[in-house]
Design an enzyme around this catalytic site. Structure first.
Site, short mmCIF file in Angstrom:
data_model
loop_
_atom_site.label_atom_id
_atom_site.label_comp_id
_atom_site.label_asym_id
_atom_site.label_seq_id
_atom_site.Cartn_x
_atom_site.Cartn_y
_atom_site.Cartn_z
N ASN A 133 40.00 55.48 -61.93
CA ASN A 133 39.44 55.13 -63.24
C ASN A 133 38.24 56.01 -63.53
OD1 ASN A 133 39.53 52.90 -65.44
ND2 ASN A 133 37.35 53.13 -64.93
N GLU A 142 41.77 58.06 -67.05
CA GLU A 142 41.18 58.67 -68.24
C GLU A 142 41.04 60.19 -68.11
OE1 GLU A 142 40.15 55.95 -66.74
OE2 GLU A 142 40.03 54.36 -68.25
N ASP A 194 20.28 50.15 -74.92
CA ASP A 194 21.73 50.23 -75.06
C ASP A 194 22.11 50.78 -76.43
OD1 ASP A 194 21.66 48.21 -76.97
OD2 ASP A 194 21.78 46.64 -75.45
C1 LIG Z 1 28.81 50.31 -75.39
C2 LIG Z 1 28.30 49.67 -74.17
C3 LIG Z 1 27.15 50.00 -73.62
C4 LIG Z 1 26.27 51.01 -74.13
O1 LIG Z 1 26.76 52.07 -74.52
O2 LIG Z 1 25.05 50.80 -74.14
C5 LIG Z 1 29.12 48.63 -73.51
C6 LIG Z 1 29.16 47.34 -74.23
O3 LIG Z 1 30.32 46.73 -73.95
P1 LIG Z 1 30.77 45.35 -74.61
O4 LIG Z 1 32.24 45.27 -74.30
O5 LIG Z 1 30.51 45.41 -76.09
O6 LIG Z 1 30.00 44.25 -73.96
MN LIG Z 2 40.14 52.53 -67.34
#
Ligand SMILES: C/C(=C\C(=O)O)CCOP(=O)(O)O
Ligand SMILES: [Mn+2]
Length: 425
Positions: A134, A197, A243
């Site tokens: 992965n 991927e 984030d």
């Molecule tokens: C996009 C995410 C993290 C980031 O780029 O800061 C992951 C968030 O994943 P969810 O499935 O929306 O919890």
């Molecule tokens: Mn995957």
């Protein structure tokens, strides 16, 4: 194809030289996003850095060889359906030097309250039980010379980790930092578990070289830095870090990585500084989700014009879909399809084809003039959304979602909804 090749193909590059100072690189990334690609010379001995490589659709579409949304979505979606094998190279180690410590890698802290410098664009390749590989992107922050904490969002690598730890095994990983943007795009995508991927990246690029590491993981080649290690059962506090939605993500206990070897490309160690919550972050993470929404919505409503994960929703939590309704109720079905296609979506808005989802003022105008809240608004309570939603009810992102149908009623007089125009001379 390397990151350097990709950057060389861009037209708007501006060069920077040290000293950068703390947050200097982050400031330039913010100032230049959507405008030019900054190339930071001399970020460390033998290293340079770059950011905003795919911060705009024209750049991304050029790399994909696409000239429209539809073509770009189709190319990515078809690569996700038909990954291809990697070309393994055996004589690669001479091209790399080894460094002893993660602190030898010039990482960046982007925002004032972030815990420490870290890698934001590392492609983590995990080798899991049953020979499954992965590749995904994870925050990776050093907490020692050969120790780092990794943020595992509950997806495939997390699943691999949980299964392995239960069996008393650590997960062999490679962290590839400084890779071609289409490798990043593929790693930011979510094909079903078991679809590698990097095979998707190989399809997008028309072939991808890779190397096998001693620990059993593989890495795309060339990557400017390859970190070989294991995700262990040990945990440490991760964060605070910013984030995609531009707030400080909660501090959580996350797995610790034990680093065994750190390889740095001798010739051109070009590092990719990806600004958290920047346009590049949003496009990279959101683009595949947008493509999935587009596909899902098209299968329930024929007249879809444009799909956007909006800037205000940081390319992740808010979608606007423009469409030509064929029948009353089409817009609501489109919204339901969008929620199913992208579980992190919190707000979905449907507008008519004469409203451009890229124009927030036009979308607000549609809300003001076409939404009847008694019919057009619906809440889906207690449903899994994004773990990044600060008002989520739990750590898994349990939340309430809103669908908004801001399309005009088909049985009303269209004249009432016509946008007035001043004739051209
Ligand atoms: C996009 C995410 C993290 C980031 O780029 O800061 C992951 C968030 O994943 P969810 O499935 O929306 O919890
Ligand atoms: Mn995957």
């Amino acid at each position: 194809m390397s990151l350097s090749n990709a950057v060389a193909s861009l037209s708007e590059i501006r060069f920077y030289d040290p000293p950068y100072g703390e947050f200097g690189i982050a400031r330039v990334l913010k100032e230049s996003e959507g405008r030019w690609t900054p190339l930071f010379r001399g970020v460390g001995k033998g290293f340079s850095g770059v950011g905003n490589v795919i911060d705009t659709r024209p750049k991304l579409y050029r790399f994909l060889g696409a000239s429209s949304d539809e073509e770009a979505y189709s190319k990515l979606l078809s690569a996700l359906e038909s990954p291809t094998s990697l070309d393994f190279v055996s004589t690669w180690q001479d091209l790399y030097r080894e460094v002893d410590s993660l602190y030898d890698l010039p990482m960046v802290r982007y925002y004032e309250r972030e815990a420490r410098p870290y890698i934001t664009s590392g492609v983590v390749v995990g080798a899991g039980p049953g020979g499954v590989y992965n590749a995904s992107i994870h925050r990776f922050s050093p907490i020692g010379a050969r120790k780092a904490v990794i943020r595992l969002v509950p997806r495939h690598l997390y699943h691999m980790y949980k299964m392995s730890i239960k069996q008393g095994r650590e997960v062999p990983i490679a962290v590839a930092w400084g890779v071609h943007p289409l490798v990043l795009l593929a790693a930011a995508s979510s094909p079903p578990y078991g679809v590698f991927e990097l095979g998707v990246a190989a399809r997008l690029l028309g072939g991808l070289k890779a190397v096998s590491l001693e620990n059993g993981a593989v890495a795309p080649f060339p990557a400017s830095v390859i970190i070989e290690g294991f995700i262990t059962a040990e945990q440490a506090e991760e964060g605070p870090f910013v984030d995609i939605v531009g707030v400080y993500d909660r501090v959580r206990l996350q797995p610790v990585v034990r680093v065994e070897r750190i390889y740095v490309l001798r010739s051109e160690a070009l590092l990719h500084y990806l600004l958290p919550a920047g346009l590049e972050h949003q496009l990279l993470m959101g683009f595949e989700r947008e493509a999935r929404i587009w596909k899902a919505v098209r299968s329930v409503v024929p007249g879809v014009k444009k799909v956007r994960l909006t800037r205000g929703g940081f390319g992740w939590m808010v979608a606007v879909i423009s469409l030509e309704k064929a029948a009353e109720g089409d817009a609501k079905n489109a919204l339901l399809a969008a929620f199913a296609a992208h579980p992190s979506l919190k707000i979905a808005i449907a507008v008519d084809g004469d409203v451009d989802p890229d124009d927030p003022v036009a979308v607000e105008w549609a809300l003001a003039t076409r939404l009847r809240a008694d019919r057009g608004l619906f809440v889906i309570p207690y449903v899994r959304g994004s773990t990044l939603d600060p008002v989520a009810l739990n750590e898994e992102g349990l939340t309430h979602k809103i669908g908004i149908d801001a399309t005009r009623p088909l049985d009303a007089d269209p004249v009432l909804f016509e946008r007035a125009r001043i004739p051209e001379t």
